[in-house]
Scaffold this motif. Structure first.
Motif, PDB file in Angstrom:
ATOM      1  N   MET A   1       0.843  -1.201   0.000  1.00 52.59           N
ATOM      2  CA  MET A   1       0.000   0.000   0.000  1.00 52.59           C
ATOM      3  C   MET A   1       0.882   1.256   0.000  1.00 52.59           C
ATOM      4  N   TYR A   2       0.687   2.099  -0.997  1.00 52.34           N
ATOM      5  CA  TYR A   2       1.429   3.362  -1.063  1.00 52.34           C
ATOM      6  C   TYR A   2       0.568   4.490  -0.498  1.00 52.34           C
ATOM      7  N   ILE A   3       1.139   5.259   0.433  1.00 56.87           N
ATOM      8  CA  ILE A   3       0.447   6.459   0.923  1.00 56.87           C
ATOM      9  C   ILE A   3       1.357   7.658   0.703  1.00 56.87           C
ATOM     10  N   LEU A   4       0.803   8.665   0.061  1.00 54.62           N
ATOM     11  CA  LEU A   4       1.544   9.907  -0.177  1.00 54.62           C
ATOM     12  C   LEU A   4       1.106  10.924   0.870  1.00 54.62           C
ATOM     13  N   GLY A   5       2.039  11.401   1.687  1.00 58.21           N
ATOM     14  CA  GLY A   5       1.736  12.431   2.684  1.00 58.21           C
ATOM     15  C   GLY A   5       2.074  13.796   2.122  1.00 58.21           C
ATOM     16  N   ILE A   6       1.219  14.773   2.408  1.00 55.35           N
ATOM     17  CA  ILE A   6       1.448  16.125   1.883  1.00 55.35           C
ATOM     18  C   ILE A   6       1.203  17.150   2.990  1.00 55.35           C
ATOM     19  N   LEU A  50       7.777  10.011  -5.958  1.00 53.66           N
ATOM     20  CA  LEU A  50       7.278   8.986  -6.879  1.00 53.66           C
ATOM     21  C   LEU A  50       8.439   8.381  -7.671  1.00 53.66           C
ATOM     22  N   GLU A  51       9.343   9.248  -8.088  1.00 52.83           N
ATOM     23  CA  GLU A  51      10.488   8.778  -8.874  1.00 52.83           C
ATOM     24  C   GLU A  51      11.369   7.851  -8.031  1.00 52.83           C
ATOM     25  N   GLU A  52      11.557   8.216  -6.787  1.00 52.71           N
ATOM     26  CA  GLU A  52      12.384   7.402  -5.885  1.00 52.71           C
ATOM     27  C   GLU A  52      11.795   5.998  -5.729  1.00 52.71           C
ATOM     28  N   ALA A  53      10.452   5.949  -5.704  1.00 48.83           N
ATOM     29  CA  ALA A  53       9.796   4.646  -5.549  1.00 48.83           C
ATOM     30  C   ALA A  53       9.646   3.932  -6.889  1.00 48.83           C
ATOM     31  N   GLY A  54       9.907   4.649  -7.976  1.00 49.49           N
ATOM     32  CA  GLY A  54       9.763   4.068  -9.306  1.00 49.49           C
ATOM     33  C   GLY A  54       8.313   3.817  -9.684  1.00 49.49           C
ATOM     34  N   ILE A  55       7.422   4.691  -9.243  1.00 53.75           N
ATOM     35  CA  ILE A  55       6.000   4.521  -9.561  1.00 53.75           C
ATOM     36  C   ILE A  55       5.442   5.814 -10.147  1.00 53.75           C
ATOM     37  N   ASP A  56       4.245   5.756 -10.705  1.00 53.06           N
ATOM     38  CA  ASP A  56       3.575   7.009 -11.031  1.00 53.06           C
ATOM     39  C   ASP A  56       2.345   7.157 -10.133  1.00 53.06           C
ATOM     40  N   ILE A  57       1.662   8.272 -10.285  1.00 52.20           N
ATOM     41  CA  ILE A  57       0.619   8.627  -9.317  1.00 52.20           C
ATOM     42  C   ILE A  57      -0.508   7.584  -9.261  1.00 52.20           C
ATOM     43  N   SER A  58      -0.687   6.859 -10.361  1.00 52.45           N
ATOM     44  CA  SER A  58      -1.775   5.876 -10.373  1.00 52.45           C
ATOM     45  C   SER A  58      -1.523   4.741  -9.369  1.00 52.45           C
ATOM     46  N   ALA A  59      -0.261   4.555  -8.971  1.00 54.76           N
ATOM     47  CA  ALA A  59       0.044   3.489  -8.015  1.00 54.76           C
ATOM     48  C   ALA A  59      -0.193   3.918  -6.563  1.00 54.76           C
ATOM     49  N   ARG A 106      -8.606  18.763  -3.302  1.00 58.79           N
ATOM     50  CA  ARG A 106      -8.942  17.668  -4.231  1.00 58.79           C
ATOM     51  C   ARG A 106      -8.788  18.122  -5.683  1.00 58.79           C
ATOM     52  N   HIS A 107      -9.277  19.346  -5.920  1.00 56.71           N
ATOM     53  CA  HIS A 107      -9.185  19.919  -7.263  1.00 56.71           C
ATOM     54  C   HIS A 107      -7.709  20.086  -7.669  1.00 56.71           C
ATOM     55  N   ILE A 108      -6.910  20.581  -6.721  1.00 60.97           N
ATOM     56  CA  ILE A 108      -5.484  20.808  -7.012  1.00 60.97           C
ATOM     57  C   ILE A 108      -4.769  19.479  -7.265  1.00 60.97           C
ATOM     58  N   LEU A 109      -5.111  18.476  -6.459  1.00 58.48           N
ATOM     59  CA  LEU A 109      -4.482  17.158  -6.642  1.00 58.48           C
ATOM     60  C   LEU A 109      -4.813  16.592  -8.022  1.00 58.48           C
ATOM     61  N   ARG A 110      -6.045  16.806  -8.429  1.00 65.31           N
ATOM     62  CA  ARG A 110      -6.471  16.295  -9.734  1.00 65.31           C
ATOM     63  C   ARG A 110      -5.747  17.034 -10.849  1.00 65.31           C
ATOM     64  N   LYS A 111      -5.733  18.368 -10.702  1.00 65.06           N
ATOM     65  CA  LYS A 111      -5.177  19.190 -11.775  1.00 65.06           C
ATOM     66  C   LYS A 111      -3.656  19.086 -11.860  1.00 65.06           C
ATOM     67  N   LYS A 112      -2.994  19.105 -10.706  1.00 65.54           N
ATOM     68  CA  LYS A 112      -1.529  19.196 -10.747  1.00 65.54           C
ATOM     69  C   LYS A 112      -0.839  17.842 -10.837  1.00 65.54           C
ATOM     70  N   ILE A 113      -1.417  16.810 -10.215  1.00 66.69           N
ATOM     71  CA  ILE A 113      -0.700  15.525 -10.280  1.00 66.69           C
ATOM     72  C   ILE A 113      -1.583  14.384 -10.778  1.00 66.69           C
ATOM     73  N   GLY A 114      -2.793  14.707 -11.173  1.00 65.21           N
ATOM     74  CA  GLY A 114      -3.666  13.690 -11.757  1.00 65.21           C
ATOM     75  C   GLY A 114      -4.150  12.646 -10.754  1.00 65.21           C
ATOM     76  N   TYR A 115      -4.248  13.029  -9.489  1.00 65.19           N
ATOM     77  CA  TYR A 115      -4.706  12.086  -8.463  1.00 65.19           C
ATOM     78  C   TYR A 115      -6.214  12.221  -8.268  1.00 65.19           C
ATOM     79  N   ARG A 116      -6.939  11.096  -8.362  1.00 65.12           N
ATOM     80  CA  ARG A 116      -8.403  11.175  -8.308  1.00 65.12           C
ATOM     81  C   ARG A 116      -9.014  10.311  -7.211  1.00 65.12           C
ATOM     82  N   LYS A 117      -8.180   9.641  -6.434  1.00 62.61           N
ATOM     83  CA  LYS A 117      -8.756   8.739  -5.407  1.00 62.61           C
ATOM     84  C   LYS A 117      -9.032   9.519  -4.113  1.00 62.61           C
TER      85      LYS A 117
END
Ligand SMILES: [Fe+2]
Lengths: 580, 81
Positions: A1-6, A50-59, A106-117
Motif C-alpha cells: 500500500m502506497y500512501i503519499l503524505g502532503i 514517486l520517482e524514488e519509488a519508481g511509480i507514477d501517481i496511479s500506483a 482535491r481539485h489541485i491534486l487532480r489538476k496538478k498531479i492527476g490524483y483522483r482517489k
C-alpha cells in the motif's frame, strides 16, 4: 500500500511516500523550488518521491493531508468575527488564497498531479503527534505537541501504544506557546517563522531580567496549562504579533538590522527561561497522567534544542524521540503514518534512525555535470586517500562544501549537504562568517561528533538520545575542552551537537574520525550548505553554484574534489543578492 | 504582416490586463461586501448577544487543559472538517 503524505499552504511544504509502512522518500519543496520556506503545493517534492519509488501517481493508494482545511478556515473566520473590524487587513490579504487553493485540495491534486482517489485529512496536531510517535523506537510513549497553531489546537498531550495514538488534552488558539515565542521573535526585530532559532542563540548572552515582567503576558498553572493575556498581542487580528501594550511594558521593539543591545539579549534569555519553565511543568503533568517515561515531542516548539537538552534533568522522562522535521513540513510524515497505522489498522515496523530521505546523485551523474560544465576537478582513487586528503584540508582551516548521498529531511544539514570546517581554530567562526555565512556573530556553529565520543566532550545525558543525531539537543561543552574547540562553543559554554553513528553515514563518520586523528578532536564544524537567504543545496549544480558564489574553498561530492581557485571563470558574489 | 501580428499581440496583452483589473476590482468589491456585510453583521449581532468566537476572556481557571474524551471516527478522516 502506497500512501503519499502532503503538507502545504502555510509554511514549509513537504511530501513523503510510504510503502507498506516503510518510509521510501521525504523532502521539503524549498529544496527543489529554491524558495526558502516555500509553502506552495509541493509539486517537485511529490515528483521526487514517486520517482524514488519508481511509480507514477496511479500506483498511490491514498493521499494523506496534514490538516483539516475547513476546520482551520472555521478558526480563521472566528478570528475575523471576534475581532471585527480590526481584522480588516488580514482578511483582505488572506481570504483569496483560501478559495483559490486551501479549500480546494482535491481539485489541485487532480489538476496538478492527476490524483483522483480518496484523500484523508488528518488533524494538524494529530499529524504532528504521529510524525514523532509512529517513527520512534517506542512501543509506548507519552506524546507532546506544541506549535503556533493548527486548526484550533496549539498544544496537545497524548499517549501512543502500538498502533494506537490518542490525544488526551488540548489547549486551543489563541493561547499558544509557539505564538508567544514568535511574538518575542518579532519584538526583537527578527522574522517570525524563520528566525526563532536566533532568539535561542541570543538567549545565551543575556540574563533573564524580564522574566517576572513576562509572566504578566501569560497565566501558567502548575500543570503547565496556560492562557495568554491577549491585551499584549495582536496576532489574532493584525499584521503584527504584539500589541502597543507589549511595547509599553517592555519598551520599543527592536527595528530589524539595528544594533542588538543587552536589553534585547536579556529579553531573549527571559523568553527562553519562561518557555523552559512552562514546558517542564507540562512534561511533569504529562508524565503524571500517562506514567510512561518515554516522550515523543513534535511541533515547531520541539525544534528548540536548548530546551530539549534540559528535559531529562527537569522532568521524569528518561527517553525522548524527536523527528528531524518536527515542524509543519514534517506534518506530511505524520499524516501518512497515521493513515497507515491508525486508520487502516496496520502494524508498526519502521523507525526513523537517520534523516537521509531526499534525492541523491550517482557518480556518473556528477561526472557528467562536471565534464559538461567544463569544471576542473580531481577524483580521489580510494576512500583512504579521500579521508586523509580532506582531513588535511580541514586541519589547514579550508572550508569544505560536502555533498554526499541522500539529502537530509528537515531543516538541519546533517552531513549530506553540509559545510565542514575546523573547530579547533579560534578564528574559524570569523573565517566562516567572512567567507560564507555572513551571519550575526551571536549565532554559534554546531559541532558534529562521533556518537561514542560525545560524552567525552559534552556534558550530555548519560545515554545521548537519538534526537542528538538530528542536532536537536544542546548540551554544555565540558569546561576543560571549551577553549580547545572555541568555534563550536557558544558564549554560555554550550554546543548544539550532532552525534554521528557510522551506520547512518559511513563516509561522514569516517571523515570526523580522520580529522580526530589529525587534530586530537573527532569533531567538525557542521553548518548548512547554502547561500545566505537560500535553502540548503540539493543538486550538484546547486552545490557548485553555492561554492562559486561564496568563499567555500573546496567542494567534495562523492570522490570528486573541486577547488574554487581552479575555476575562476565561474566565480560570482552571492552577497550582492543575499537576503535573510 | 509582422506589424499586424505585433499589434494583435499588444492588443491581446492589453485586453488581458484590463480583464485582470476588472476581476481584481470585482473581487475587491465582493470581499468588501463579505467583510462588512457578512462578517460585520454577524459579529455585531453576536457581540450584542454576548457570544464570543474566540476564547479571549481572562477568567482564571484551575487548569487550562481541556480534556479530549471523544476519539475520532474512522470516517471522519475523509472529511475536510
Ligand atoms: Fe504545526
Amino acid at each position: 500500500m502506497y500512501i503519499l503524505g502532503i503538507s502545504c499552504f502555510y509554511h514549509d511544504s513537504g511530501a513523503c511516500l510510504i510503502k507498506d509502512g516503510q518510509l521510501v522518500a521525504a523532502a521539503l519543496e524549498e529544496r527543489f523550488s529554491r524558495k526558502k520556506h516555500d509553502f506552495s503545493f509541493p509539486h517537485a517534492a511529490i515528483a521526487f518521491c514517486l520517482e524514488e519509488a519508481g511509480i507514477d501517481i496511479s500506483a498511490v493508494d491514498h493521499v494523506a493531508f496534514y490538516e483539516k482545511p475547513v476546520l482551520k478556515f472555521d478558526r480563521i473566520l472566528s478570528q475575523h468575527l471576534e475581532m471585527f473590524p480590526r481584522s480588516f487587513l488580514p482578511f483582505f490579504l488572506a481570504l483569496p488564497s483560501w478559495f483559490n487553493e486551501k479549500l480546494r485540495l482535491r481539485h489541485i491534486l487532480r489538476k496538478k498531479i492527476g490524483y483522483r482517489k480518496n484523500v484523508l485529512y488528518i488533524p494538524h496536531h494529530l499529524s504532528h503527534a504521529a510524525s514523532a510517535f509512529y517513527v520512534s523506537p517506542f512501543e509506548e510513549a507519552a506524546v507532546l505537541t506544541l506549535d503556533g497553531a493548527g486548526e484550533w489546537q496549539t498544544s496537545t498531550l497524548g499517549i501512543g501504544r502500538g498502533q494506537q495514538l490518542q490525544q488526551l488534552a488540548e489547549i486551543n488558539f489563541p493561547h499558544s506557546l509557539g505564538l508567544l515565542y514568535s511574538a518575542v521573535t518579532a519584538y526583537l526585530g527578527f522574522k517570525v517563522n524563520n528566525d526563532e532559532y536566533k532568539v535561542m542563540g541570543l538567549a545565551g548572552y543575556g540574563k533573564p531580567r524580564y522574566l517576572e515582567k513576562l509572566r504578566k503576558v501569560i497565566d501558567v498553572k502548575d500543570d503547565g496549562s496556560f492562557a495568554l493575556n491577549l491585551e499584549y498581542f495582536s496576532f489574532h487580528y493584525g499584521m503584527r504579533m504584539f500589541s502597543k501594550k507589549f511595547e509599553e511594558e517592555f519598551g520599543p521593539a527592536r527595528k530589524p538590522e539595528t544594533e542588538i543591545s543587552q536589553d534585547h539579549q536579556d529579553m531573549a534569555a527571559s523568553m527562553q527561561v519562561l518557555l523552559e519553565e512552562i514546558i517542564f511543568k507540562i512534561c511533569r503533568h504529562l508524565y503524571e497522567i500517562t506514567k510512561v517515561d518515554k516522550l515523543c515531542f513534535a511541533g515547531g516548539v520541539a525544534l528548540n534544542s536548548l530546551l530539549n537538552g534540559k528535559l531529562f534533568k527537569h522532568t521524569p522522562f528518561k527517553e525522548i524521540y524527536i523527528q528531524p522535521e518536527a515542524g509543519d513540513g514534517g506534518g506530511c510524515l505524520g499524516a501518512a503514518f497515521y493513515a497507515y497505522h491508525a486508520v487502516f489498522d496496520q502494524p508498526r515496523s519502521f523507525v526513523m534512525e537517520h534523516a537521509y530521505w531526499g534525492p541523491q546523485y550517482t557518480r556518473a551523474e556528477m561526472k557528467q555535470f562536471l565534464d559538461d560544465s567544463g569544471i576542473k576537478y580531481k577524483e580521489y582513487a580510494d576512500e583512504n586517500s579521500l579521508l586523509a586528503g580532506v582531513a588535511k584540508l580541514i586541519k589547514d582551516s579550508f572550508v569544505i562544501g560536502w555533498l554526499q548521498g541522500r539529502m537530509e529531511w528537515g531543516p538541519r544539514a546533517l552531513g549530506a549537504r553540509s559545510i565542514l570546517s575546523n573547530p579547533t581554530n579560534p578564528k574559524m567562526q570569523e573565517i566562516l562568517n567572512v567567507k560564507v555565512k555572513h551571519r550575526e556573530p551571536f549565532r554559534p556553529f554546531a559541532p558534529a561528533v562521533t556518537a561514542e565520543k560525545a560524552n567525552e566532550y559534552f556534558q550530555g545525558d548519560e545515554v545521548v538520545p537519538m534526537p542528538a543525531d538530528f542536532m536537536l539537543m544542546v548540551y554544555p561543552v565540558r569546561p576543560d575542552h571549551r577553549d580547545k574547540i572555541p568555534a563550536v562553543t557558544h558564549v554560555d559554554g554550550t554546543g548544539r551537537l550532532q552525534t554521528v553513528r557510522r551506520k547512518q553515514n559511513p563516509r561522514y563518520y569516517d571523515m570526523i574520525k580522520a580529522f580526530g586523528e589529525l587534530s586530537g578532536y573527532p569533531i567538525l564544524i557542521n553548518t548548512s550548505f547554502n547561500i545566505r537567504g537560500e535553502p540548503i543545496v540539493c543538486t550538484p549544480r546547486d552545490a557548485y553554484r553555492c561554492m562559486m558564489g561564496t568563499g567555500i574553498d573546496y567542494l567534495l561530492m562523492d570522490k570528486f574534489l573541486i577547488a574554487r581557485a581552479d575555476n575562476p571563470n565561474d566565480m560570482w558574489d552571492s552577497e550582492q543578492y543575499a537576503h535573510d | 504582416m509582422g506589424m499586424v501580428k505585433e499589434f494583435l499581440k499588444s492588443l491581446r496583452e492589453g485586453m488581458k490586463q484590463f480583464a485582470d483589473m476588472v476581476a481584481d476590482s470585482v473581487n475587491l468589491l465582493l470581499l468588501l461586501a463579505v467583510y462588512f456585510v457578512g462578517i460585520g453583521l454577524v459579529s455585531i449581532v453576536a457581540k450584542l448577544s454576548g457570544k464570543h468566537f474566540l476564547d479571549i476572556g481572562r477568567q482564571s481557571r484551575q487548569s487550562y487543559w481541556q480534556k479530549i474524551e471523544k476519539r475520532p471516527e474512522r470516517n471522519s478522516f475523509y472529511r475536510m472538517f
